[in-house]
Design a protein around this motif. Structure first.
Motif, PDB file in Angstrom:
ATOM      1  N   SER A 138      36.273  52.837  46.183  1.00 23.94           N
ATOM      2  CA  SER A 138      37.276  53.616  46.913  1.00 23.94           C
ATOM      3  C   SER A 138      38.090  54.530  46.011  1.00 23.94           C
ATOM      4  CB  SER A 138      38.211  52.680  47.680  1.00 23.94           C
ATOM      5  OG  SER A 138      39.055  51.959  46.795  1.00 23.94           O
ATOM      6  N   THR A 139      38.070  54.274  44.689  1.00 26.75           N
ATOM      7  CA  THR A 139      38.802  55.124  43.751  1.00 26.75           C
ATOM      8  C   THR A 139      37.876  56.034  42.952  1.00 26.75           C
ATOM      9  OG1 THR A 139      38.773  53.312  42.131  1.00 26.75           O
ATOM     10  CG2 THR A 139      40.746  53.537  43.493  1.00 26.75           C
ATOM     11  N   GLY A 140      36.561  55.855  43.105  1.00 28.41           N
ATOM     12  CA  GLY A 140      35.620  56.704  42.397  1.00 28.41           C
ATOM     13  C   GLY A 140      35.434  56.342  40.943  1.00 28.41           C
ATOM     14  N   GLY A 141      35.764  55.115  40.578  1.00 30.78           N
ATOM     15  CA  GLY A 141      35.595  54.662  39.206  1.00 30.78           C
ATOM     16  C   GLY A 141      34.200  54.116  38.958  1.00 30.78           C
ATOM     17  N   THR A 142      34.070  53.371  37.854  1.00 26.77           N
ATOM     18  CA  THR A 142      32.775  52.805  37.471  1.00 26.77           C
ATOM     19  C   THR A 142      32.845  51.286  37.501  1.00 26.77           C
ATOM     20  OG1 THR A 142      32.304  54.685  36.025  1.00 26.77           O
ATOM     21  CG2 THR A 142      31.027  52.679  35.648  1.00 26.77           C
ATOM     22  N   LEU A 143      31.911  50.674  38.228  1.00 28.96           N
ATOM     23  CA  LEU A 143      31.814  49.223  38.337  1.00 28.96           C
ATOM     24  C   LEU A 143      30.768  48.736  37.346  1.00 28.96           C
ATOM     25  CD1 LEU A 143      32.493  46.546  39.888  1.00 28.96           C
ATOM     26  CD2 LEU A 143      30.610  47.148  41.441  1.00 28.96           C
ATOM     27  N   ILE A 144      31.119  47.723  36.550  1.00 27.57           N
ATOM     28  CA  ILE A 144      30.216  47.226  35.514  1.00 27.57           C
ATOM     29  C   ILE A 144      29.953  45.740  35.729  1.00 27.57           C
ATOM     30  CG2 ILE A 144      29.899  46.890  33.026  1.00 27.57           C
ATOM     31  CD1 ILE A 144      31.856  49.246  32.626  1.00 27.57           C
ATOM     32  N   TYR A 145      28.671  45.375  35.735  1.00 30.68           N
ATOM     33  CA  TYR A 145      28.265  43.978  35.791  1.00 30.68           C
ATOM     34  C   TYR A 145      27.519  43.625  34.501  1.00 30.68           C
ATOM     35  CZ  TYR A 145      29.047  43.943  40.896  1.00 30.68           C
ATOM     36  OH  TYR A 145      29.578  44.020  42.148  1.00 30.68           O
ATOM     37  N   PRO A 146      27.815  42.483  33.898  1.00 33.26           N
ATOM     38  CA  PRO A 146      27.023  42.055  32.736  1.00 33.26           C
ATOM     39  C   PRO A 146      25.648  41.559  33.182  1.00 33.26           C
ATOM     40  CG  PRO A 146      28.598  40.355  33.315  1.00 33.26           C
ATOM     41  CD  PRO A 146      28.879  41.519  34.231  1.00 33.26           C
ATOM     42  N   ARG A 147      24.732  41.429  32.236  1.00 30.88           N
ATOM     43  CA  ARG A 147      23.381  40.953  32.577  1.00 30.88           C
ATOM     44  C   ARG A 147      23.405  39.534  33.110  1.00 30.88           C
ATOM     45  NH1 ARG A 147      21.864  44.277  28.147  1.00 30.88           N
ATOM     46  NH2 ARG A 147      22.690  42.693  26.730  1.00 30.88           N
ATOM     47  N   SER A 148      24.334  38.723  32.611  1.00 34.41           N
ATOM     48  CA  SER A 148      24.419  37.316  33.010  1.00 34.41           C
ATOM     49  C   SER A 148      25.878  36.884  32.925  1.00 34.41           C
ATOM     50  CB  SER A 148      23.564  36.449  32.064  1.00 34.41           C
ATOM     51  OG  SER A 148      24.255  36.222  30.839  1.00 34.41           O
ATOM     52  N   PRO A 149      26.186  35.693  33.402  1.00 29.88           N
ATOM     53  CA  PRO A 149      27.573  35.208  33.313  1.00 29.88           C
ATOM     54  C   PRO A 149      27.988  34.802  31.897  1.00 29.88           C
ATOM     55  CG  PRO A 149      26.339  34.084  35.062  1.00 29.88           C
ATOM     56  CD  PRO A 149      25.346  34.795  34.215  1.00 29.88           C
ATOM     57  N   ASP A 150      27.085  34.895  30.940  1.00 29.89           N
ATOM     58  CA  ASP A 150      27.395  34.472  29.584  1.00 29.89           C
ATOM     59  C   ASP A 150      28.520  35.321  28.994  1.00 29.89           C
ATOM     60  OD1 ASP A 150      26.148  32.703  27.277  1.00 29.89           O
ATOM     61  OD2 ASP A 150      26.678  34.642  26.399  1.00 29.89           O
ATOM     62  N   ILE A 151      29.449  34.668  28.297  1.00 23.75           N
ATOM     63  CA  ILE A 151      30.591  35.364  27.715  1.00 23.75           C
ATOM     64  C   ILE A 151      30.135  36.455  26.745  1.00 23.75           C
ATOM     65  CG2 ILE A 151      32.572  35.089  26.170  1.00 23.75           C
ATOM     66  CD1 ILE A 151      33.170  34.094  28.928  1.00 23.75           C
ATOM     67  N   ALA A 152      29.087  36.172  25.968  1.00 24.57           N
ATOM     68  CA  ALA A 152      28.593  37.161  25.003  1.00 24.57           C
ATOM     69  C   ALA A 152      28.156  38.441  25.697  1.00 24.57           C
ATOM     70  CB  ALA A 152      27.447  36.565  24.197  1.00 24.57           C
ATOM     71  N   ASP A 153      27.522  38.329  26.875  1.00 23.76           N
ATOM     72  CA  ASP A 153      27.110  39.518  27.613  1.00 23.76           C
ATOM     73  C   ASP A 153      28.312  40.313  28.103  1.00 23.76           C
ATOM     74  OD1 ASP A 153      24.413  39.129  27.276  1.00 23.76           O
ATOM     75  OD2 ASP A 153      24.139  38.036  29.148  1.00 23.76           O
TER      76      ASP A 153
ATOM     77  N   THR B 215      35.560  49.275  35.259  1.00 25.60           N
ATOM     78  CA  THR B 215      35.942  47.925  35.645  1.00 25.60           C
ATOM     79  C   THR B 215      34.784  46.953  35.463  1.00 25.60           C
ATOM     80  OG1 THR B 215      37.539  48.753  37.271  1.00 25.60           O
ATOM     81  CG2 THR B 215      36.779  46.485  37.539  1.00 25.60           C
ATOM     82  N   LEU B 216      34.999  45.949  34.633  1.00 27.68           N
ATOM     83  CA  LEU B 216      34.020  44.872  34.458  1.00 27.68           C
ATOM     84  C   LEU B 216      34.384  43.756  35.423  1.00 27.68           C
ATOM     85  CD1 LEU B 216      31.668  43.558  32.826  1.00 27.68           C
ATOM     86  CD2 LEU B 216      33.432  42.581  31.336  1.00 27.68           C
ATOM     87  N   CYS B 217      33.497  43.464  36.353  1.00 28.29           N
ATOM     88  CA  CYS B 217      33.770  42.419  37.349  1.00 28.29           C
ATOM     89  C   CYS B 217      32.998  41.159  36.988  1.00 28.29           C
ATOM     90  CB  CYS B 217      33.384  42.882  38.752  1.00 28.29           C
ATOM     91  SG  CYS B 217      33.874  41.702  40.027  1.00 28.29           S
ATOM     92  N   LEU B 218      33.738  40.087  36.705  1.00 32.19           N
ATOM     93  CA  LEU B 218      33.130  38.794  36.395  1.00 32.19           C
ATOM     94  C   LEU B 218      33.282  37.813  37.543  1.00 32.19           C
ATOM     95  CD1 LEU B 218      34.180  38.399  32.646  1.00 32.19           C
ATOM     96  CD2 LEU B 218      32.117  39.417  33.612  1.00 32.19           C
ATOM     97  N   LEU B 219      33.783  38.291  38.665  1.00 36.59           N
ATOM     98  CA  LEU B 219      33.793  37.472  39.874  1.00 36.59           C
ATOM     99  C   LEU B 219      32.495  37.727  40.625  1.00 36.59           C
ATOM    100  CD1 LEU B 219      37.389  37.825  41.351  1.00 36.59           C
ATOM    101  CD2 LEU B 219      36.491  36.070  39.843  1.00 36.59           C
ATOM    102  N   PRO B 220      31.777  36.689  41.025  1.00 39.20           N
ATOM    103  CA  PRO B 220      30.510  36.909  41.745  1.00 39.20           C
ATOM    104  C   PRO B 220      30.708  37.767  42.987  1.00 39.20           C
ATOM    105  CG  PRO B 220      30.743  34.608  41.104  1.00 39.20           C
ATOM    106  CD  PRO B 220      32.066  35.257  40.822  1.00 39.20           C
ATOM    107  N   ALA B 221      29.767  38.655  43.212  1.00 43.96           N
ATOM    108  CA  ALA B 221      29.879  39.583  44.335  1.00 43.96           C
ATOM    109  C   ALA B 221      29.835  38.884  45.680  1.00 43.96           C
ATOM    110  CB  ALA B 221      28.759  40.623  44.252  1.00 43.96           C
ATOM    111  N   PHE B 222      29.330  37.645  45.718  1.00 48.24           N
ATOM    112  CA  PHE B 222      29.237  36.952  47.007  1.00 48.24           C
ATOM    113  C   PHE B 222      30.560  36.316  47.417  1.00 48.24           C
ATOM    114  CE2 PHE B 222      27.215  34.302  43.669  1.00 48.24           C
ATOM    115  CZ  PHE B 222      28.179  33.308  43.548  1.00 48.24           C
ATOM    116  N   TRP B 223      31.567  36.316  46.557  1.00 47.53           N
ATOM    117  CA  TRP B 223      32.895  35.813  46.909  1.00 47.53           C
ATOM    118  C   TRP B 223      33.764  36.967  47.378  1.00 47.53           C
ATOM    119  CZ3 TRP B 223      33.822  32.353  41.974  1.00 47.53           C
ATOM    120  CH2 TRP B 223      33.097  31.163  42.116  1.00 47.53           C
ATOM    121  N   MET B 224      34.787  36.656  48.162  1.00 53.05           N
ATOM    122  CA  MET B 224      35.664  37.693  48.674  1.00 53.05           C
ATOM    123  C   MET B 224      36.300  38.476  47.548  1.00 53.05           C
ATOM    124  SD  MET B 224      36.641  38.858  51.657  1.00 53.05           S
ATOM    125  CE  MET B 224      36.557  40.534  51.055  1.00 53.05           C
TER     126      MET B 224
END
Length: 551
Positions: free
Chosen positions: A256-271, A236-245
């Motif tokens: 809770s499902t044991g999957g993989t959480l992915i964050y890009p290096r920056s909010p840039d679309i290319a990343d 799962t690629l999460c592009l919602l900031p972690a500080f929001w609900m």
């Protein structure tokens, strides 16, 4: 699970996932990969360092950092020991930062020093008078009277802050709390304990401080994951900031499902595109940048329809397309820990449920009452939605419960809905969105939706202006679509085919995008809008009294 069940806590949830998914990637941020075992150890190190610093159950911790390993391990560490953690938006201005640090009673602030063009050290000194002359670990600030220490990833040259590395080093000092003591602390965390405070973005007033407990943190994400079809195989690629609900809920759903959480290096679309390709992302959590993300992915030859959340047409499990209107319009809020009304994203609703948001989520109780009398209305009638139970917040921080909830424990949401006899909810608008004109109620959102459906309209803002005869009259401010030249009368004439006559704006004025006041999250600042709109209609309104009857 019952709120007294001690397995319904974050420490228990994390332990369960580590036991079953030990070597599976838990989080990927740029080049950094942490397995579930490494995430447990990293957050455990921070938890023991916090314990060594005198942090315990209920200690107020503020977290100011972008998505990534520091944010996640600190957030999880705080939850593991029963502290009360307040994520702070990296977009906050100094006045907003001052408000949050003061009203959250933050005792410890942990975060990054910089992110992109934002200098958090500079913002903090601007927010807190006297901080620049303070001493690290011994702060005494009248503007944030509970704040004692600030830990930043880079504390060089700051007399008032120390580096996070120094904080972590406390976990290795002689006599520091060991793993056995941490485990004992975790066993004393209760489902009834408060866990986190989320400051809402707030379009109408000062942001509210929503408090959620350990039960909601441990149990709601697992329930939500079923609606989004998340499994342990998802990346799962999460592009919602972690500080929001929304970002918090997404991260915890993956855990809770044991999957993989992915964050890009920056909010840039290319990343984001790079992470989608490199890690074969199966699900994307995104809102505001979805059109740009989808276009960029298509340009790179990515099969966007094979990735959930990328705007592909909704399909049932058997691949059959779900017709427009028969996929639930999920409805939720920070107060209900994301969704309170929903259906699985691959479920085709019955033909008579077009436009519905779905049924109640995870045991939450919903009722609809008259906004005027507070009396529950019959099924199918419009009224204010009230919520109780499930993952509903425990309250607003430092606000008396009796001013937040009804006497029987329901939370008035100010959302106007109708719920049919089968329990399907339909969103209508907000109680503050109603305009009372000549004894009739007009939904501001309904008129705005009708205006936005016109090809010559890009943005539409509707309000009620005081009128001595009708109480209020409906008016509209419109941003024309590019390369169009609409007229007020032309717009009104078209609306006559779509709306009852009393709902049609009596006056229409044309504005630009720059005229629209927005919050940092892109919402219209309604409080400012109410003050600005009358200036757009500076001339006394000329109401056609002969055509203002109600049909």
């Amino acid at each position: 699970m019952h709120p007294t069940d001690h397995t319904a806590t974050f420490p228990a949830l994390l332990a369960e996932m580590v036991a079953s998914r030990s070597e599976h990637p838990a989080v990927i941020h740029g080049e950094e990969v942490l397995t579930y075992r490494q995430l447990e150890r990293r957050s455990g190190e921070m938890a023991r360092a916090l314990l060594a610093s005198g942090v315990g159950k209920g200690t107020r911790i503020a977290l100011l950092a972008p998505d990534g390993a520091l944010w996640l391990t600190t957030f999880y560490a705080a939850l593991r020991i029963g502290a009360l953690v307040t994520p702070i938006s990296t977009l906050t201005t100094p006045p907003e930062l001052a408000h949050i640090l003061r009203t959250s009673d933050a005792q410890i602030l942990i975060g990054a020093r910089r992110f992109l063009r934002r200098d958090f050290a500079k913002n903090l000194t601007a927010a807190l008078p006297g901080l620049a002359a303070g001493t690290a670990g011994a702060l005494r600030l009248q503007c944030a009277p509970h704040l004692r220490s600030v830990w930043l990833q880079d504390g060089d040259g700051l007399s008032w802050a120390a580096p996070v590395s120094d904080l972590l080093a406390r976990a290795a000092l002689p006599g520091a709390p060991d793993d056995d003591l941490l485990a004992a602390v975790e066993r004393e965390v209760s489902p009834a304990d408060d866990a986190l405070v989320v400051y809402t973005s707030g379009s109408t007033a000062t942001p509210k401080a929503v408090v959620h407990g350990q039960w909601a943190v441990a149990c709601q994400p697992r329930a939500l994951a079923r609606y989004f079809l998340l499994t342990d195989a998802d990346r799962t690629l999460c592009l919602l900031p972690a500080f929001w609900m929304g970002g918090i809920a997404a991260a915890l759903q993956v855990l809770s499902t044991g999957g993989t959480l992915i964050y890009p290096r920056s909010p840039d679309i290319a990343d984001a595109i790079e992470m989608i390709e490199r890690h074969s992302v199966t699900y994307v959590v995104v809102w505001h940048v979805l059109p740009r993300l989808r276009a960029a992915a298509v340009a790179r030859g990515i099969d966007v329809d094979a990735i959930r959340g990328m705007g592909g047409p909704p399909r049932r499990e058997n691949g059959e397309l779900i017709p427009p209107g028969l996929r639930a319009n999920l409805l939720g809020m920070s107060e209900s820990f994301s969704m309170h009304s929903a259906e699985p994203i691959n479920q085709r609703m019955p033909d008579d449920k077009t436009g519905s948001c779905g049924r109640g989520v995870n045991g939450i109780e919903r009722r609809v009452v008259s906004p005027d009398t507070g009396v529950e209305v019959p099924p199918g009638e419009v009224g204010e939605l009230q919520l109780r139970g499930g993952a509903l917040m425990t309250g607003f921080y430092k606000v008396e419960r009796r001013t937040v909830f009804t006497a029987d424990g329901f939370y008035p949401t100010k959302d106007l809905v109708r719920i049919d006899a089968d329990g399907y909810a339909y969103f209508v608008g907000r109680t503050g969105d109603m305009i009372k004109t000549n004894s009739a109620n007009v939904s501001r959102l309904e008129v705005e939706a009708a205006l936005r459906a016109l090809p010559e309209v890009d943005v539409a803002l509707v309000a009620g202006l005081p009128d001595p005869e009708f109480g209020e009259i409906v008016v509209a401010a419109v941003v024309p679509a590019p390369d169009t030249n609409p007229t007020a009368e032309g717009i009104r004439a078209t609306l006559r085919e779509r709306l009852s006559s009393f709902k049609i704006p009596r006056r229409v004025v044309f504005i630009t995008h720059n005229d629209v006041p927005l919050t940092e999250t892109g919402k219209v600042r309604l409080s400012e809008l109410r003050e600005i709109i009358p200036s757009w209609f500076s001339e006394p309104p000329r109401v056609d009294r002969d055509t203002a009857e109600i049909h």
